[in-house]
Every structure is written in structure tokens, then in C-alpha cells.
Scaffold this active site. Sequence first.
Site: not given
Length: 446
Positions: A68, A71-72, A148
Site C-alpha cells: 500500500h 500506492e502512494h 489514513e
Amino acid sequence: MRFLIAALIGLLVSFPLQARVFNPQSFTLENGMQVVLIPNTRVPVVKHMVWYRVGSADEPAGKSGIAHFFEHLMFKGTPSIPAGEFSRIVAKNGGRDNAFTSYDYTAYFQTVAKDRLELVMKMEADRMTHLSLTKEVIEPERLVILEERRQRTDNDPSAQLREQIDTVQYMNHPYRIPVIGWAHEIENLSLKDLRDFYKQWYAPNNAVLVVEGDVTMEELRPLAEKYYGVIPRGPDIIRQRPSEPPAHADRRVIKKDPRVRQASLQRSYLAPSYGDDKTDTKAPYALQILQQIMSGSATSRLYQSLVVDQKLAVSAGMSYSPTRLDVSELTFWASPQQGVSPDKLEKALIKEIDLLIEKGVAQDEVLRAQKSLINDAVFARDNLGTGAQVFGSTLAIGMTIDKTENWPDDIKSISRDDVNRALRSVLANKHTVTGILMAAEKGEKQ
């Protein structure tokens, strides 16, 4: 016209005619990258997606959150495109872009006008191998990811419950770890961890390019060869994961929180997926039909019984996803009416499950579910991007194009006996995980 189409679909269910849906075309670059084209000429727009065969379940032990994290990080820039410029360029050219991470894959996509396809292909290929990874890049993004997690999980009682259910549902398999990762492990991911992960997984032979829209293979192939075909092949990867042992006890997860306004109940079982159908290749299709019967509409079994007839719940249904590389789960869920205790609703839900195991489903229920599912498949062609999503998610877990495209035929081939055999295999005499979400009383421990 809609009723005529539905009637024609009913004939497709009744007769063994091959039902093509998206009519994809495909080839493989010399470096191993698979390229898939899904023609859609309704508007001069394309959806460009790159799917990497890596997700959170592929992370090294103790390093949760890396998949993940990328993803950033993939939006943070390369030597030729400064940080933040990727999305700005897409937007400036009238497009939209984003990304998402799952247990089994990570995907990046842009929706742009047809004449901007080359632009986004060039930029996406650039960040496949030239991503800037420095301490100055990763530290601010680490803080964004931790925030997040706080917003989406730590501050959401239902998300906390779901996370805890997964940790007991999967005793050995990495599906027990949240996709976003554990906060304490995200905090400790090093620059070396991230660079090693990028070097191992982000390579053309571990990726699938899916383009859907108003473009031909004659136009797409030279672009794919020009931008992706020149990228060197990466290491060959065999995705090896631990298997799940048999459970020896039922497990319960209860979450009480004063912020809860609507109580809920979940009861889940391990179930086969497309990638984990070693014993019964029909089971994933049979369970999709079962989901349609139990939860597909306001006339479905669970809604009619628990909401309409018994008036115990405000909502009820069953969920199941076959798109996993390894074992998946099947979940029954319901939310009680005001004044109905979770315990009373749970007993009613168990009674429905026991009845399903005992009597199975009826032939007319199977036929109606098949018609509805194939109807949905036919109309899926109307939405740009649906085909790219379908093929990307299945190819990323090892399915073939033909197997994905022939989904309607596989659904049509399922008999009542197939559904009943699959549901009993999953539900009968199996240990379950039950999750209950409810409001905490004043002074009660959360």
C-alpha cells in the site's frame, strides 16, 4: 427493449451457446509483460491500467504496509517527472487517475481522451523503473499513510471489527493482516525495505497492461512496444504463501463502542476462490449463484425472511468474492431492527443457514440467479472501465483470458446439485467466525 434483452438472456441460460462479453485481444511483449485490449467504441475515451501481481499478502513477515505504501509513492515522482506532477499532468489533459491495493495485486489507472493515451503510457512506463525513492520522499508519505489508517480504521468501529475478524478468520495465511498494514510496522519500514520491494516486484514480467476503450490493436501494439517493451525484464517470481490449517473451534469477535448507532452481525466461513479451487472447479461459480439467491435483491431469501416476514432486521444478505489468489470467505450479515437484540437476530440467522444446508436451493432459484448474473454481465459492457477491472483482477491472480471471457458459460453450466454441493462443503459442520458490533453502555469497556 430491456425486457426483450432479458428474454434473450434467458434463452442463453437455457441453451449451450457461447456468450462472449468483452471480446478482448491480447499479446505478450518480449520482456514478459502481458498486454490486453478491450475494444469499446462508444466514446473516444480510453482507460489505461497497469496491474502488478503483488499485494499485501506478498509482503515479508513483519513488513506490513509496503504494498500500500507504493500506492502512494508511485505518485511522488521520477527524475523526469517531479513529485505531484503525474496527477497534475493527467488532470491538465482532461483525465482522471488513481490507484488501489488489494491482498493480491496493486493497480494504477488513468481515464483520458484517446489522443492522450500515448502520454499516460509514457508516464506510467517511466515510473515502473525510475521511481525516486529517498528518505526525503518516503518520510512525509509515511505520515500521510499513518493518518489514513487512523481515519479509516482506528476511528471507525465497524472497520476495527472487520480487521479483528480477519485476524481470527485466517490463523496462518497473510490475509489476516490488513492491506494498509499495522501502524507499528509502517512506522518501522526502512528505505532499504522499500527499495528492495520495488526492485523485486515492479517489473514488466510481473505486470499486466489492460487498455479499454476506443483504440485498435494496430494502434496499441506499437505504443506498448515503444514504452513498455524496452523495460528490462525483472526477476522471475513464484508467489509462495502459507496455507490455512483447519479450524478446531468457533470464534467470536465482539466490538462495543459508544459511537455505534446501528448494531450489526456477521457470520463468516472460509470458501474457495478462483485461485483456490483445487477440489471443485465449479465451486466459485456455484457460490456466486448462491449469493444471488440469498442476497441479490429485495426478493432474496435472507431479506424476505429476516426483514419482511420476521421483521427482525433492517437489512440482511450474504457476500462472497471469488477473486482471490488463495482461499476466500463467505459471509452472512444482518443489522437488527430497533429493540431486537443481536442475540435474537443471530439465532434467526443461524436457523436460516441450517435450513439452507438441510434443504438446499431450488431449481427455479438457480435459473433466476443465472439469468440475473448473465444480465449483469451483458450490461457491464456499457460502462467504460468495467472490462479492464474484470480482466485485470483475474489475470493478476493467474486466470486466463479465455477463462475470464467465458464466465457466462461457466455460470450457465452450474446445476442445482453443483450449488447445493458447494454450499454444504462450505457451511456444513464447519467452524465459523462471528462478529458483533454494538453500542457500548455508559461506563462499559469498549
